[in-house]
Design a protein around this motif. Sequence first.
Motif, mmCIF file in Angstrom:
data_model
loop_
_atom_site.group_PDB
_atom_site.id
_atom_site.type_symbol
_atom_site.label_atom_id
_atom_site.label_comp_id
_atom_site.label_asym_id
_atom_site.label_seq_id
_atom_site.Cartn_x
_atom_site.Cartn_y
_atom_site.Cartn_z
ATOM 1 N N GLN A 1 18.816 -13.195 -27.761
ATOM 2 C CA GLN A 1 19.190 -12.860 -26.614
ATOM 3 C C GLN A 1 18.127 -13.420 -25.466
ATOM 4 O O GLN A 1 16.864 -13.194 -25.771
ATOM 5 N N VAL A 2 18.397 -14.012 -24.269
ATOM 6 C CA VAL A 2 17.635 -14.455 -23.351
ATOM 7 C C VAL A 2 18.001 -13.711 -21.991
ATOM 8 O O VAL A 2 19.095 -13.575 -21.609
ATOM 9 N N PHE A 3 16.909 -13.033 -21.554
ATOM 10 C CA PHE A 3 17.151 -12.266 -20.379
ATOM 11 C C PHE A 3 16.197 -13.292 -19.035
ATOM 12 O O PHE A 3 15.360 -13.704 -19.455
ATOM 13 N N GLY B 1 14.854 -10.991 -25.750
ATOM 14 C CA GLY B 1 15.084 -9.877 -25.941
ATOM 15 C C GLY B 1 14.100 -9.200 -26.943
ATOM 16 O O GLY B 1 13.794 -9.892 -27.780
ATOM 17 N N GLU B 2 13.763 -7.758 -26.797
ATOM 18 C CA GLU B 2 12.661 -7.380 -27.533
ATOM 19 C C GLU B 2 13.418 -6.861 -28.914
ATOM 20 O O GLU B 2 12.890 -6.971 -30.070
#
Length: 104
Positions: free
Chosen positions: A53-55, A47-48
């Motif tokens: 978080q991993v997308f 995530g930026e």
Amino acid sequence: MIGLGDSLEIGRQSVGALAGQMRMDTSTPTPLIKRLEALGRVLRRRGETDERQVFVHLTRGGRALHAKAPEITACMVEGTGLTAEELHRLQDLLRRLSEGLQPA
């Protein structure tokens, strides 16, 4: 891949959201996602705004494989030897079982 593909078809999804949709702990789909990434079917990105978080995104190869999902599912259903009604009843029973086993 079929279950993941359905969720990823609409765009990027967090690993946590995917796990929730499949009623799994967040760590459970991670090994599968890593294997799919190694095969070029998905991309994982941090995530930026929150790098925890991993997308996950389907790649072109992942979308091509997902396009074959109905054919794969039909073969799997045929292999069960169950009628459509029996399969729906089984799915309903398994869903109810899963919901009944969830903590209150």
